[in-house]
Design an enzyme around this catalytic site. Structure first.
Site, PDB file in Angstrom:
ATOM      1  CD1 TRP A   1      12.255  40.745 -10.507  1.00 40.86           C
ATOM      2  CD2 TRP A   1      13.570  39.416 -11.730  1.00 40.86           C
ATOM      3  NE1 TRP A   1      11.653  40.574 -11.733  1.00 40.86           N
ATOM      4  CE2 TRP A   1      12.435  39.765 -12.502  1.00 40.86           C
ATOM      5  CE3 TRP A   1      14.545  38.585 -12.305  1.00 40.86           C
ATOM      6  CZ2 TRP A   1      12.250  39.308 -13.818  1.00 40.86           C
ATOM      7  CZ3 TRP A   1      14.359  38.133 -13.612  1.00 40.86           C
ATOM      8  CH2 TRP A   1      13.230  38.499 -14.350  1.00 40.86           C
TER       9      TRP A   1
ATOM     10  CD  GLU B   1      18.132  48.719  -9.898  1.00 37.55           C
ATOM     11  OE1 GLU B   1      19.370  48.622  -9.771  1.00 37.55           O
ATOM     12  OE2 GLU B   1      17.362  48.828  -8.926  1.00 37.55           O
TER      13      GLU B   1
ATOM     14  CG  ASP C   1      -1.667   1.214   1.477  1.00 40.35           C
ATOM     15  OD1 ASP C   1      -2.788   1.237   0.951  1.00 40.35           O
ATOM     16  OD2 ASP C   1      -1.182   2.155   2.136  1.00 40.35           O
TER      17      ASP C   1
ATOM     18  CB  ALA D   1      17.479  34.161  -2.876  1.00 42.17           C
ATOM     19  CD  GLU D   2      15.287  35.345  -6.923  1.00 43.77           C
ATOM     20  OE1 GLU D   2      16.104  35.311  -5.978  1.00 43.77           O
ATOM     21  OE2 GLU D   2      14.787  36.417  -7.310  1.00 43.77           O
TER      22      GLU D   2
HETATM   23  O1  LIG Z   1      25.665  49.001  -3.578  1.00 46.30           O
HETATM   24  C1  LIG Z   1      24.470  48.820  -3.873  1.00 46.30           C
HETATM   25  C2  LIG Z   1      23.862  47.563  -3.875  1.00 46.30           C
HETATM   26  C3  LIG Z   1      22.533  47.466  -4.239  1.00 46.30           C
HETATM   27  N1  LIG Z   1      21.823  48.567  -4.581  1.00 46.30           N
HETATM   28  C4  LIG Z   1      20.400  48.454  -4.951  1.00 46.30           C
HETATM   29  O2  LIG Z   1      19.794  47.484  -4.130  1.00 46.30           O
HETATM   30  C5  LIG Z   1      18.857  46.737  -4.870  1.00 46.30           C
HETATM   31  C6  LIG Z   1      19.253  45.275  -4.771  1.00 46.30           C
HETATM   32  O3  LIG Z   1      18.166  44.499  -5.159  1.00 46.30           O
HETATM   33  P1  LIG Z   1      18.333  43.062  -5.858  1.00 46.30           P
HETATM   34  O4  LIG Z   1      19.187  43.152  -7.050  1.00 46.30           O
HETATM   35  O5  LIG Z   1      16.975  42.519  -6.086  1.00 46.30           O
HETATM   36  O6  LIG Z   1      19.176  42.217  -4.845  1.00 46.30           O
HETATM   37  P2  LIG Z   1      18.919  41.761  -3.313  1.00 46.30           P
HETATM   38  O7  LIG Z   1      18.969  42.918  -2.446  1.00 46.30           O
HETATM   39  O8  LIG Z   1      19.922  40.710  -3.097  1.00 46.30           O
HETATM   40  O9  LIG Z   1      17.421  41.182  -3.381  1.00 46.30           O
HETATM   41  C7  LIG Z   1      16.734  40.093  -2.765  1.00 46.30           C
HETATM   42  O10 LIG Z   1      15.396  40.218  -3.256  1.00 46.30           O
HETATM   43  C8  LIG Z   1      15.239  40.064  -4.660  1.00 46.30           C
HETATM   44  C9  LIG Z   1      13.764  40.222  -5.000  1.00 46.30           C
HETATM   45  O11 LIG Z   1      13.303  41.440  -4.595  1.00 46.30           O
HETATM   46  C10 LIG Z   1      15.731  38.712  -5.122  1.00 46.30           C
HETATM   47  O12 LIG Z   1      15.688  38.644  -6.554  1.00 46.30           O
HETATM   48  C11 LIG Z   1      17.166  38.493  -4.656  1.00 46.30           C
HETATM   49  O13 LIG Z   1      17.610  37.197  -5.005  1.00 46.30           O
HETATM   50  C12 LIG Z   1      17.247  38.700  -3.146  1.00 46.30           C
HETATM   51  O14 LIG Z   1      18.583  38.554  -2.723  1.00 46.30           O
HETATM   52  C13 LIG Z   1      18.884  47.248  -6.287  1.00 46.30           C
HETATM   53  O15 LIG Z   1      17.823  48.154  -6.484  1.00 46.30           O
HETATM   54  C14 LIG Z   1      20.212  47.982  -6.376  1.00 46.30           C
HETATM   55  O16 LIG Z   1      20.179  49.062  -7.275  1.00 46.30           O
HETATM   56  C15 LIG Z   1      22.412  49.802  -4.577  1.00 46.30           C
HETATM   57  O17 LIG Z   1      21.791  50.811  -4.908  1.00 46.30           O
HETATM   58  N2  LIG Z   1      23.729  49.887  -4.214  1.00 46.30           N
END
Ligand SMILES: O=c1ccn([C@@H]2O[C@H](COP(=O)(O)OP(=O)(O)O[C@H]3O[C@H](CO)[C@@H](O)[C@H](O)[C@H]3O)[C@@H](O)[C@H]2O)c(=O)[nH]1
Length: 438
Positions: free
Chosen positions: A332, A337, A96, A352-353
């Site tokens: 992401w 960006e 089963d 993460a992803e």
């Molecule tokens: O020196 C830095 C480093 C980062 N950023 C900003 O910080 C943000 C970073 O965002 P992201 O690229 O998404 O990375 P994480 O902060 O690592 O984001 C988390 O969240 C995301 C979803 O929102 C996921 O895709 C990631 O895997 C997870 O680590 C962006 O807007 C960057 O422009 C700056 O301005 N200056």
């Protein structure tokens, strides 16, 4: 199982079947006992009954308790079968679906096991599929997974880190289940960027998906020293390295990155941060003096061509015309960006992803080159200078992805203009919300 047994003996003239029924105080309800008694009374030399009784473990939830109670009966099943069928040749077990703990017993007895699956084939296929996903993640195998959201098969090695750990995987499944309870999902993406995935989601029973991205500030001119330095650099000449809000390096890895940058000969802007104190999820901080981690003389040798900073205004940097490529952890927001500003990427995911995103960028969209697609910061592996230098050279010297990135950039920017796909989705969402009975 009883009906299956009847069917089998009916079809085979010498087959003998022993039905093992295991109950416990909580499962031996009056109806079950009555039914088992009736089976015992109707037993024939070819279908006999073996009744075992286990104990309940009140500390376990009901489902687990039943499985564990069955498991606790393994030795008794083995002994009982040996006693019960001393002369007959044991041909095999038919189990089963909740009795797979008996697989070991069959193996000990040197006989094959079969499973009786009481539901349909489609459901069996589905059960296998989710298990394949999970097993591939847990073992990080080279398995490839065909998944409706992507054109290409997804390599097991780029599955989200969250599926690699049993306890996180359970939380991911719970979250997905809860997502399904929503009426709709606003997604920070652009239909034209992920058309295949958006279309595949809209063909399912899942909640309605609204691609409304990219969300976030796009082009803010920052008057700081980083931007002033970029102003002095030739167009598309600078490689930018930045690893998101949690990206940080120390020691050997810092030295390998420095050596790759020097070796590549390209101008660079490097956002370098120190890992936070207090566990892997502590926020990084800026180094007070980056000289403490950089190789001796690095800053002097590269003073004309590079800058090492802490936190930088990333969107403003990516918007700058001197930036020619972006080595990114593939968060992401960073991805969107980079696409918005049409800057080709090199992938170095961390957690993460991000490995999944790296695959999407390199293989599906072909707008990024690969430093790594499957790197995981938890491995603490060091990416060598040679490997990174190769990635930087490919990013800065091979222009083939630049045109595609520019194409996606135009599409993504168009999405938020009047009549663009994201603007329309937002309008649709607002329309749907307004029509809800509140
Ligand atoms: O020196 C830095 C480093 C980062 N950023 C900003 O910080 C943000 C970073 O965002 P992201 O690229 O998404 O990375 P994480 O902060 O690592 O984001 C988390 O969240 C995301 C979803 O929102 C996921 O895709 C990631 O895997 C997870 O680590 C962006 O807007 C960057 O422009 C700056 O301005 N200056």
């Amino acid at each position: 199982m009883v009906e299956l047994a009847k069917l089998l003996v009916h079809r085979h003239s010498t087959l003998v079947i022993s039905l093992v029924i295991i109950t416990s105080p909580s499962t031996a309800t009056a109806a079950v006992t009555r039914y088992a008694d009736s089976l015992a009374a109707a037993a024939t030399p070819r279908v006999s009954l073996l009744r075992l009784r286990g104990e309940d473990d009140p500390s376990l939830p009901a489902g687990n308790a039943a499985v564990s109670m069955i498991e606790s009966q393994r030795t008794r099943v083995r002994e009982a079968l040996l006693e019960f069928t001393p002369t007959a040749r044991l041909a095999g077990f038919v189990l089963d679906m909740f009795c797979t703990s008996m697989l070991d017993v069959a193996e000990e007895l040197g006989v094959p096991s079969y499973l009786f699956f009481p539901s349909g084939a489609a459901f069996l296929g589905f059960t296998f599929h989710i298990q394949t996903l999970h097993a591939a993640a847990a073992e990080s195998t080279e398995a490839e997974l065909v998944f409706p959201g992507l054109v290409r098969p997804l390599p097991g090695k780029v599955l989200p880190s969250g599926l690699l750990h049993e306890e996180w995987a359970a939380a991911s499944y719970r979250m997905a289940r809860d997502f399904r309870k929503s009426k709709g999902i606003l997604v920070n993406t652009v239909k034209e960027l992920e058309s295949y995935a958006v279309d595949s989601l809209s063909r399912t029973e899942n909640p309605k998906v609204y691609p409304v991205g990219p969300i976030g500030e796009k082009s803010r001119r920052e008057d700081d020293e980083t931007i002033e330095w970029l102003d002095q650099q030739p167009e598309s000449s600078v490689v930018f390295l930045c690893f998101g809000s949690m990206g940080a390096f120390r020691g050997e890895q810092v030295r390998e990155i420095a050596s790759a940058l020097e070796g590549s000969g390209h101008r660079f802007l490097w956002s370098l941060r120190r890992p936070g104190e207090g566990g892997p999820w502590a926020s990084p901080t800026d180094y007070e003096d980056v000289r403490e981690v950089l190789p001796e003389g690095f800053l002097d040798r590269t003073a004309e061509v590079g800058r090492v900073m802490g936190w930088v205004p990333q969107a403003a940097v990516l918007a700058h015309k001197s930036i020619g490529g972006f080595v990114s952890h593939c968060g992401w927001n960073s991805t969107l960006e980079s696409v918005w500003f049409g800057v080709p990427m090199a992938t170095w995911p961390m957690y993460a992803e991000q490995q999944f995103n790296a695959f999407l960028l390199v293989e599906e969209l072909e707008i990024a080159t690969e430093v790594r697609m499957d790197y995981r910061s938890e491995s603490e592996e060091v990416v060598s200078a040679e490997e990174l230098e190769r990635g930087i050279r490919s990013l800065m010297e091979d222009c083939s992805r630049k045109g595609r990135m520019k194409g996606f950039s135009d599409l993504v920017r168009g999405a938020l203009t009047d009549g663009g796909s994201s603007s329309s989705s937002i309008a649709e969402f607002i329309g749907d919300v307004s029509n809800n009975d509140l």
